[in-house]
Design a protein around this motif. Structure first.
Motif, PDB file in Angstrom:
ATOM      1  N   GLY A  63      -5.816  45.311 -10.042  1.00 40.35           N
ATOM      2  CA  GLY A  63      -6.157  44.186  -9.184  1.00 40.35           C
ATOM      3  C   GLY A  63      -5.031  43.202  -8.924  1.00 40.35           C
ATOM      4  N   THR A  64      -3.869  43.437  -9.491  1.00 46.70           N
ATOM      5  CA  THR A  64      -2.728  42.554  -9.266  1.00 46.70           C
ATOM      6  C   THR A  64      -2.143  42.832  -7.887  1.00 46.70           C
ATOM      7  OG1 THR A  64      -2.207  42.456 -11.615  1.00 46.70           O
ATOM      8  CG2 THR A  64      -0.439  41.883 -10.099  1.00 46.70           C
ATOM      9  N   SER A  65      -1.866  41.770  -7.148  1.00 47.59           N
ATOM     10  CA  SER A  65      -1.298  41.927  -5.811  1.00 47.59           C
ATOM     11  C   SER A  65       0.215  42.069  -5.893  1.00 47.59           C
ATOM     12  CB  SER A  65      -1.633  40.713  -4.946  1.00 47.59           C
ATOM     13  OG  SER A  65      -0.896  40.760  -3.740  1.00 47.59           O
ATOM     14  N   PRO A  66       0.736  43.250  -5.563  1.00 47.94           N
ATOM     15  CA  PRO A  66       2.189  43.409  -5.600  1.00 47.94           C
ATOM     16  C   PRO A  66       2.891  42.543  -4.555  1.00 47.94           C
ATOM     17  CG  PRO A  66       1.109  45.494  -5.027  1.00 47.94           C
ATOM     18  CD  PRO A  66       0.047  44.479  -5.231  1.00 47.94           C
ATOM     19  N   LEU A  67       2.172  42.123  -3.531  1.00 43.85           N
ATOM     20  CA  LEU A  67       2.781  41.307  -2.484  1.00 43.85           C
ATOM     21  C   LEU A  67       2.939  39.844  -2.893  1.00 43.85           C
ATOM     22  CD1 LEU A  67       0.861  42.739   0.591  1.00 43.85           C
ATOM     23  CD2 LEU A  67       3.151  43.333  -0.202  1.00 43.85           C
ATOM     24  N   LYS A  68       2.109  39.387  -3.805  1.00 41.54           N
ATOM     25  CA  LYS A  68       2.121  37.967  -4.175  1.00 41.54           C
ATOM     26  C   LYS A  68       2.576  37.713  -5.603  1.00 41.54           C
ATOM     27  CE  LYS A  68      -1.684  36.857  -1.079  1.00 41.54           C
ATOM     28  NZ  LYS A  68      -3.019  36.293  -0.979  1.00 41.54           N
ATOM     29  N   HIS A  69       2.935  38.757  -6.323  1.00 44.86           N
ATOM     30  CA  HIS A  69       3.186  38.571  -7.750  1.00 44.86           C
ATOM     31  C   HIS A  69       4.372  37.661  -8.048  1.00 44.86           C
ATOM     32  CE1 HIS A  69       6.174  41.787  -7.286  1.00 44.86           C
ATOM     33  NE2 HIS A  69       6.683  41.367  -8.435  1.00 44.86           N
ATOM     34  N   TRP A  70       5.417  37.682  -7.224  1.00 41.33           N
ATOM     35  CA  TRP A  70       6.566  36.810  -7.497  1.00 41.33           C
ATOM     36  C   TRP A  70       6.149  35.338  -7.392  1.00 41.33           C
ATOM     37  CZ3 TRP A  70      10.445  38.484 -10.099  1.00 41.33           C
ATOM     38  CH2 TRP A  70      10.928  39.782  -9.941  1.00 41.33           C
ATOM     39  N   ASP A  71       5.387  35.011  -6.369  1.00 45.23           N
ATOM     40  CA  ASP A  71       4.913  33.629  -6.218  1.00 45.23           C
ATOM     41  C   ASP A  71       4.006  33.238  -7.374  1.00 45.23           C
ATOM     42  OD1 ASP A  71       6.267  33.195  -3.805  1.00 45.23           O
ATOM     43  OD2 ASP A  71       4.576  33.943  -2.617  1.00 45.23           O
ATOM     44  N   GLN A  72       3.131  34.140  -7.767  1.00 43.24           N
ATOM     45  CA  GLN A  72       2.230  33.850  -8.879  1.00 43.24           C
ATOM     46  C   GLN A  72       3.008  33.650 -10.177  1.00 43.24           C
ATOM     47  OE1 GLN A  72      -0.334  37.240  -8.426  1.00 43.24           O
ATOM     48  NE2 GLN A  72      -1.759  36.111  -7.116  1.00 43.24           N
ATOM     49  N   LEU A  73       3.969  34.499 -10.408  1.00 47.14           N
ATOM     50  CA  LEU A  73       4.783  34.376 -11.616  1.00 47.14           C
ATOM     51  C   LEU A  73       5.540  33.045 -11.624  1.00 47.14           C
ATOM     52  CD1 LEU A  73       5.720  35.756 -14.228  1.00 47.14           C
ATOM     53  CD2 LEU A  73       7.529  36.851 -12.903  1.00 47.14           C
ATOM     54  N   GLN A  74       6.118  32.678 -10.494  1.00 41.91           N
ATOM     55  CA  GLN A  74       6.848  31.409 -10.423  1.00 41.91           C
ATOM     56  C   GLN A  74       5.915  30.215 -10.647  1.00 41.91           C
ATOM     57  OE1 GLN A  74      10.093  30.427  -7.543  1.00 41.91           O
ATOM     58  NE2 GLN A  74       8.501  29.113  -6.674  1.00 41.91           N
ATOM     59  N   ASP A  75       4.783  30.225  -9.989  1.00 40.69           N
ATOM     60  CA  ASP A  75       3.838  29.108 -10.146  1.00 40.69           C
ATOM     61  C   ASP A  75       3.373  28.974 -11.588  1.00 40.69           C
ATOM     62  OD1 ASP A  75       4.049  28.652  -7.430  1.00 40.69           O
ATOM     63  OD2 ASP A  75       2.115  29.593  -6.935  1.00 40.69           O
ATOM     64  N   ARG A  76       3.070  30.079 -12.216  1.00 43.75           N
ATOM     65  CA  ARG A  76       2.573  30.056 -13.600  1.00 43.75           C
ATOM     66  C   ARG A  76       3.683  29.677 -14.573  1.00 43.75           C
ATOM     67  NH1 ARG A  76      -1.482  33.549 -12.017  1.00 43.75           N
ATOM     68  NH2 ARG A  76      -2.863  32.431 -10.679  1.00 43.75           N
ATOM     69  N   MET A  77       4.907  30.116 -14.294  1.00 48.15           N
ATOM     70  CA  MET A  77       6.050  29.752 -15.130  1.00 48.15           C
ATOM     71  C   MET A  77       6.245  28.243 -15.106  1.00 48.15           C
ATOM     72  SD  MET A  77      10.099  30.661 -14.546  1.00 48.15           S
ATOM     73  CE  MET A  77      10.092  29.927 -12.923  1.00 48.15           C
ATOM     74  N   ARG A  78       6.201  27.653 -13.919  1.00 48.62           N
ATOM     75  CA  ARG A  78       6.396  26.208 -13.776  1.00 48.62           C
ATOM     76  C   ARG A  78       5.261  25.436 -14.448  1.00 48.62           C
ATOM     77  NH1 ARG A  78       7.418  24.046  -8.127  1.00 48.62           N
ATOM     78  NH2 ARG A  78       8.152  22.280  -9.344  1.00 48.62           N
ATOM     79  N   ALA A  79       4.039  25.868 -14.242  1.00 53.31           N
ATOM     80  CA  ALA A  79       2.898  25.194 -14.867  1.00 53.31           C
ATOM     81  C   ALA A  79       3.012  25.253 -16.390  1.00 53.31           C
ATOM     82  CB  ALA A  79       1.585  25.823 -14.401  1.00 53.31           C
ATOM     83  N   ALA A  80       3.421  26.404 -16.904  1.00 53.17           N
ATOM     84  CA  ALA A  80       3.576  26.549 -18.360  1.00 53.17           C
ATOM     85  C   ALA A  80       4.661  25.616 -18.882  1.00 53.17           C
ATOM     86  CB  ALA A  80       3.889  28.007 -18.715  1.00 53.17           C
ATOM     87  N   SER A  81       5.730  25.426 -18.109  1.00 53.28           N
ATOM     88  CA  SER A  81       6.821  24.557 -18.568  1.00 53.28           C
ATOM     89  C   SER A  81       6.376  23.091 -18.625  1.00 53.28           C
ATOM     90  CB  SER A  81       8.065  24.712 -17.692  1.00 53.28           C
ATOM     91  OG  SER A  81       7.867  24.137 -16.416  1.00 53.28           O
ATOM     92  N   ARG A  82       5.399  22.734 -17.815  1.00 56.35           N
ATOM     93  CA  ARG A  82       4.882  21.356 -17.826  1.00 56.35           C
ATOM     94  C   ARG A  82       3.891  21.126 -18.961  1.00 56.35           C
ATOM     95  NH1 ARG A  82       3.546  22.345 -12.018  1.00 56.35           N
ATOM     96  NH2 ARG A  82       5.550  22.213 -10.979  1.00 56.35           N
ATOM     97  N   GLN A  83       3.236  22.181 -19.414  1.00 54.28           N
ATOM     98  CA  GLN A  83       2.215  22.079 -20.449  1.00 54.28           C
ATOM     99  C   GLN A  83       2.774  22.198 -21.861  1.00 54.28           C
ATOM    100  OE1 GLN A  83      -0.432  25.330 -19.700  1.00 54.28           O
ATOM    101  NE2 GLN A  83      -1.016  24.613 -17.663  1.00 54.28           N
ATOM    102  N   ALA A  84       3.885  22.882 -21.995  1.00 53.28           N
ATOM    103  CA  ALA A  84       4.374  23.294 -23.309  1.00 53.28           C
ATOM    104  C   ALA A  84       5.401  22.321 -23.880  1.00 53.28           C
ATOM    105  CB  ALA A  84       4.995  24.684 -23.211  1.00 53.28           C
ATOM    106  N   SER A  85       5.573  22.426 -25.193  1.00 57.26           N
ATOM    107  CA  SER A  85       6.648  21.684 -25.851  1.00 57.26           C
ATOM    108  C   SER A  85       7.520  22.617 -26.688  1.00 57.26           C
ATOM    109  CB  SER A  85       6.072  20.573 -26.724  1.00 57.26           C
ATOM    110  OG  SER A  85       5.242  21.108 -27.738  1.00 57.26           O
ATOM    111  N   SER A  86       7.284  23.923 -26.574  1.00 55.37           N
ATOM    112  CA  SER A  86       8.080  24.918 -27.300  1.00 55.37           C
ATOM    113  C   SER A  86       8.071  26.227 -26.520  1.00 55.37           C
ATOM    114  CB  SER A  86       7.499  25.164 -28.698  1.00 55.37           C
ATOM    115  OG  SER A  86       6.246  25.841 -28.604  1.00 55.37           O
ATOM    116  N   VAL A  87       8.964  27.114 -26.886  1.00 53.71           N
ATOM    117  CA  VAL A  87       8.993  28.442 -26.273  1.00 53.71           C
ATOM    118  C   VAL A  87       7.687  29.170 -26.552  1.00 53.71           C
ATOM    119  CG1 VAL A  87      10.118  30.706 -26.286  1.00 53.71           C
ATOM    120  CG2 VAL A  87      11.509  28.622 -26.336  1.00 53.71           C
TER     121      VAL A  87
END
Length: 128
Positions: free
Chosen positions: A30-54
Protein backbone atom coordinates in the motif's frame (compact mmCIF):
# COMPACT_ATOMS: atom_id res chain seq x y z
CA UNK A 1 30.57 24.83 16.81
CA UNK A 2 30.72 21.65 14.77
CA UNK A 3 33.45 21.44 12.13
CA UNK A 4 32.73 20.73 8.46
CA UNK A 5 34.17 17.21 8.55
CA UNK A 6 31.93 16.22 11.45
CA UNK A 7 28.87 17.73 9.72
CA UNK A 8 29.69 15.67 6.63
CA UNK A 9 29.86 12.48 8.74
CA UNK A 10 26.52 13.40 10.32
CA UNK A 11 24.96 13.92 6.90
CA UNK A 12 26.27 10.58 5.59
CA UNK A 13 25.06 8.72 8.68
CA UNK A 14 21.65 10.40 8.50
CA UNK A 15 21.30 9.54 4.82
CA UNK A 16 22.13 5.90 5.61
CA UNK A 17 19.22 5.80 8.08
CA UNK A 18 16.92 7.50 5.58
CA UNK A 19 17.80 5.02 2.83
CA UNK A 20 17.36 2.01 5.10
CA UNK A 21 14.04 3.42 6.32
CA UNK A 22 12.97 4.08 2.73
CA UNK A 23 13.74 0.50 1.73
CA UNK A 24 11.59 -0.87 4.53
CA UNK A 25 8.83 1.63 3.84
CA UNK A 26 8.70 0.75 0.14
CA UNK A 27 8.45 -2.92 1.10
CA UNK A 28 5.15 -2.31 2.88
CA UNK A 29 1.94 -3.09 1.01
CA UNK A 30 0.00 0.00 0.00
CA UNK A 31 2.97 2.37 -0.02
CA UNK A 32 2.85 4.88 -2.86
CA UNK A 33 6.13 4.77 -4.77
CA UNK A 34 5.20 8.12 -6.33
CA UNK A 35 4.87 9.97 -3.02
CA UNK A 36 7.31 8.18 -0.77
CA UNK A 37 10.09 10.79 -0.97
CA UNK A 38 7.71 13.54 0.14
CA UNK A 39 6.33 11.35 2.90
CA UNK A 40 9.79 10.44 4.11
CA UNK A 41 10.86 14.10 4.15
CA UNK A 42 7.74 15.25 5.97
CA UNK A 43 8.04 12.52 8.60
CA UNK A 44 11.78 13.13 9.03
CA UNK A 45 11.15 16.83 9.71
CA UNK A 46 8.27 16.14 12.09
CA UNK A 47 10.41 13.63 13.99
CA UNK A 48 13.22 16.19 14.32
CA UNK A 49 10.79 18.63 15.95
CA UNK A 50 9.46 16.04 18.41
CA UNK A 51 12.69 14.38 19.47
CA UNK A 52 15.58 15.28 21.73
CA UNK A 53 17.83 12.33 20.79
CA UNK A 54 18.67 10.11 17.85
CA UNK A 55 16.77 7.26 19.51
CA UNK A 56 13.62 9.36 19.85
CA UNK A 57 13.97 10.67 16.29
CA UNK A 58 14.37 7.18 14.82
CA UNK A 59 11.42 5.90 16.83
CA UNK A 60 9.18 8.82 15.84
CA UNK A 61 10.17 8.41 12.17
CA UNK A 62 9.50 4.69 12.26
CA UNK A 63 6.18 5.08 14.05
CA UNK A 64 4.94 7.80 11.70
CA UNK A 65 5.68 5.61 8.67
CA UNK A 66 3.97 2.61 10.26
CA UNK A 67 7.13 0.52 10.38
CA UNK A 68 7.72 -2.18 12.91
CA UNK A 69 10.98 -3.21 14.46
CA UNK A 70 13.94 -2.31 12.27
CA UNK A 71 15.49 -4.80 9.93
CA UNK A 72 19.24 -5.39 10.09
CA UNK A 73 20.21 -2.54 7.74
CA UNK A 74 18.06 0.08 9.47
CA UNK A 75 19.14 -1.14 12.90
CA UNK A 76 22.81 -0.91 11.97
CA UNK A 77 22.41 2.52 10.34
CA UNK A 78 20.50 3.86 13.34
CA UNK A 79 23.03 2.68 15.91
CA UNK A 80 25.86 4.03 13.75
CA UNK A 81 24.10 7.40 13.58
CA UNK A 82 23.58 7.45 17.35
CA UNK A 83 27.25 6.62 17.90
CA UNK A 84 28.33 9.35 15.46
CA UNK A 85 26.11 12.02 17.03
CA UNK A 86 26.92 11.16 20.63
CA UNK A 87 26.03 14.03 22.96
CA UNK A 88 25.41 16.49 20.11
CA UNK A 89 21.79 15.48 19.46
CA UNK A 90 20.45 19.02 19.80
CA UNK A 91 22.82 20.35 17.15
CA UNK A 92 22.17 17.36 14.90
CA UNK A 93 18.39 17.78 15.18
CA UNK A 94 18.86 21.43 14.20
CA UNK A 95 20.89 20.26 11.19
CA UNK A 96 18.11 17.86 10.13
CA UNK A 97 15.58 20.68 10.24
CA UNK A 98 17.87 23.25 8.59
CA UNK A 99 19.13 20.93 5.84
CA UNK A 100 16.19 18.59 5.28
CA UNK A 101 16.04 19.35 1.53
CA UNK A 102 19.77 18.77 1.14
CA UNK A 103 19.62 15.51 3.11
CA UNK A 104 16.80 14.29 0.88
CA UNK A 105 18.76 15.32 -2.22
CA UNK A 106 21.74 13.31 -1.00
CA UNK A 107 19.50 10.32 -0.29
CA UNK A 108 17.81 10.49 -3.70
CA UNK A 109 21.14 10.82 -5.48
CA UNK A 110 22.53 7.81 -3.64
CA UNK A 111 19.38 5.77 -4.30
CA UNK A 112 19.54 6.64 -8.00
CA UNK A 113 23.22 5.66 -8.12
CA UNK A 114 22.41 2.31 -6.53
CA UNK A 115 19.60 1.76 -9.04
CA UNK A 116 21.89 2.51 -11.99
CA UNK A 117 24.59 0.19 -10.62
CA UNK A 118 22.03 -2.59 -10.11
CA UNK A 119 20.73 -2.15 -13.68
CA UNK A 120 24.27 -2.21 -15.05
CA UNK A 121 24.98 -5.46 -13.19
CA UNK A 122 21.76 -7.00 -14.55
CA UNK A 123 22.64 -6.01 -18.11
CA UNK A 124 26.13 -7.41 -17.59
CA UNK A 125 24.68 -10.71 -16.46
CA UNK A 126 22.18 -10.85 -19.31
CA UNK A 127 19.12 -10.62 -17.07
CA UNK A 128 17.72 -7.36 -18.41
Amino acid sequence: MVDAEKLDRWRRATVAVLLATRAEYLGRPGTSPLKHWDQLQDRMRAASRQASSVAQWATALSRSLGLGAPGPERASATTSLADEIGDDAGRWLDLVEEEHAYLMALAREQAEGRRRAREAREVGHGTA
